[in-house]
Write an enzyme that holds these catalytic residues in place. Structure first.
Site, short mmCIF file in Angstrom:
data_model
loop_
_atom_site.label_atom_id
_atom_site.label_comp_id
_atom_site.label_asym_id
_atom_site.label_seq_id
_atom_site.Cartn_x
_atom_site.Cartn_y
_atom_site.Cartn_z
N ARG A 165 -14.52 78.05 -15.65
CA ARG A 165 -13.42 78.82 -16.22
C ARG A 165 -12.56 79.38 -15.09
NH1 ARG A 165 -18.15 80.26 -18.99
NH2 ARG A 165 -18.09 79.95 -21.27
N LYS A 219 -19.49 83.94 -18.17
CA LYS A 219 -18.91 84.74 -19.23
C LYS A 219 -19.97 85.08 -20.27
CE LYS A 219 -15.42 84.49 -22.89
NZ LYS A 219 -14.42 83.64 -23.56
N HIS A 269 -6.98 76.00 -18.56
CA HIS A 269 -8.11 75.89 -19.47
C HIS A 269 -8.26 74.47 -20.01
CE1 HIS A 269 -11.35 77.69 -21.70
NE2 HIS A 269 -10.92 77.18 -22.83
N ARG A 289 -10.43 72.40 -17.89
CA ARG A 289 -11.85 72.57 -18.26
C ARG A 289 -12.19 71.67 -19.44
NH1 ARG A 289 -16.40 76.19 -18.83
NH2 ARG A 289 -16.68 76.92 -20.97
N HIS A 328 -21.73 77.56 -22.37
CA HIS A 328 -21.51 77.97 -23.75
C HIS A 328 -22.71 78.72 -24.30
CE1 HIS A 328 -18.33 74.60 -24.52
NE2 HIS A 328 -17.80 75.68 -23.96
N TYR A 386 -16.18 68.68 -28.17
CA TYR A 386 -16.10 67.49 -27.33
C TYR A 386 -16.70 66.27 -28.01
CZ TYR A 386 -14.97 71.35 -24.43
OH TYR A 386 -14.38 72.50 -23.97
#
Length: 360
Positions: A205, A229, A308, A311, A333, A342
């Site tokens: 990120r 994150k 982003h 990514r 994630h 995806y």
């Protein structure tokens, strides 16, 4: 704690005194579980809601800090519907469905805490009636829908390498007639290509890129150690691998980081910039990296490309060669539900590849 979290924690502490006492209590309760960045967004959402309550005459408070529990307890469903309409149709810049959903979720979290968790001195709930419990918040982030929005707006296959190559060489040819733009290109091209290449070969990120320090890099093992994150253990950095393609770009950039940007030895940041008028390099900002990618993307012929979406580009390419669980871990994630995007994107990628094979 990461640089961004430190900044958001400071802003959070500055804003809290303007909130009612029960919001301050709620934030203290959530602080061990949620990042300062998330809680800062909560407080901003409460500012918006309390300001609307006062403007509509639904509270007699003269400031947000004076909003009472009774003000919240006596709200009618019509008031919540009115606030939703205010967010979607009556503000100068209307909010997207995702933003409205987030704002209502923030309110629901606060009301749930006040009615189900927090107690007064007699062990009764602080809030006797929870109007937000009646509000249905529809799920907005459906992986298939997100994938549909991303199709055609990310880099695929050879484009991942082509974009990094364009930053190193092609952009300079396009702007060589503009002395200022060409000077900036010559100064920053290795650094900029390194940043784009690292995202396209690791899926980091932008906040994770900004927070990288020199000692987070293990070049020999192609590893970076990052604050992920949503990870609440501030003493732990997650190891994240990057592909071989990023290694050469990193070595090239590291060779000029100190001399070209006049970076002092005390500066720990991996990626630095030397702003106009500054005598020495300092950590790049999130905004600077975002603007940098947009600048190159427009010239590259991908105006929708953002940092982003780089990514997303990596994630789609990575998922084609790995399963959903490895992709989830690589991207950091919280659940595979987010990673499902995806799976839908690669459905289209695979079908296109089959069509090209048939045509050749």
């Amino acid at each position: 704690m990461s640089i961004q979290k430190q900044s958001d924690r400071k802003h959070l502490e500055q804003k809290l005194p303007s909130m009612p006492w029960f919001v301050q209590q709620f934030i203290d309760y959530k602080l061990p579980d949620l990042s300062p960045s998330t809680l800062l967004e909560y407080v901003r959402d409460y500012e918006s809601f309390f300001g609307w309550l006062r403007a509509e005459g639904l509270s007699e408070a003269n400031s947000n800090a004076e909003i009472t529990l009774l003000d919240l307890e006596t709200l009618h469903m019509d008031s919540i519907v009115g606030y939703r309409l205010h967010l979607t149709t009556r503000t100068e810049s209307t909010n997207s469905k995702i933003t409205v959903s987030r704002k209502l979720s923030a309110l629901r979290s606060l009301f749930h805490y006040l009615s189900q968790i927090a107690e007064d001195e007699n062990f009764y709930p602080l809030l006797k009636r929870n109007i937000m419990a009646k509000v249905e918040i529809k799920r907005i982030h459906k992986p298939k829908d997100t994938a549909a929005r991303l199709k055609g707006k990310i880099l695929e296959e050879e484009e991942l390498l082509e974009f990094v190559g364009y930053i190193l060489e092609g952009y300079g040819r396009d702007v060589e007639g503009n002395k200022q733009a060409y000077y900036a290109f010559q100064l920053n091209r290795e650094r900029d290509a390194c940043i784009a290449g690292l995202i396209l070969n690791s899926g980091l990120r932008v906040s994770e890129i900004v927070n990288l320090n020199m000692d987070d890099l293990d070049l020999n093992n192609k590893l970076l150690y990052v604050y992920r994150k949503g990870h609440n253990d501030e003493t732990f950095k997650t190891p994240v691998y990057f592909r071989e393609q990023a290694k050469d770009d990193l070595q090239l950039y590291l060779g000029l980081r100190q001399a070209r940007y006049k970076t002092p030895r005390k500066e720990k940041a991996l990626f630095v910039a030397r702003p106009n008028g500054s005598q020495e390099g300092k950590r790049m900002t999130k905004r600077a990296i975002q603007a940098m990618i947009i600048k190159y993307a427009k010239r590259f012929g991908k105006p929708y490309l953002t940092v982003h979406k780089l990514r997303h580009s990596f994630a789609t390419d990575y998922y084609l060669q790995n399963d959903i669980y490895k992709t989830k871990e690589q991207l950091g994630h919280a659940s595979t539900e987010t990673t499902e995007v995806y799976a839908h994107l690669t459905d289209k990628t695979m079908s296109d590849a089959i069509e090209r094979r048939l045509e050749s």
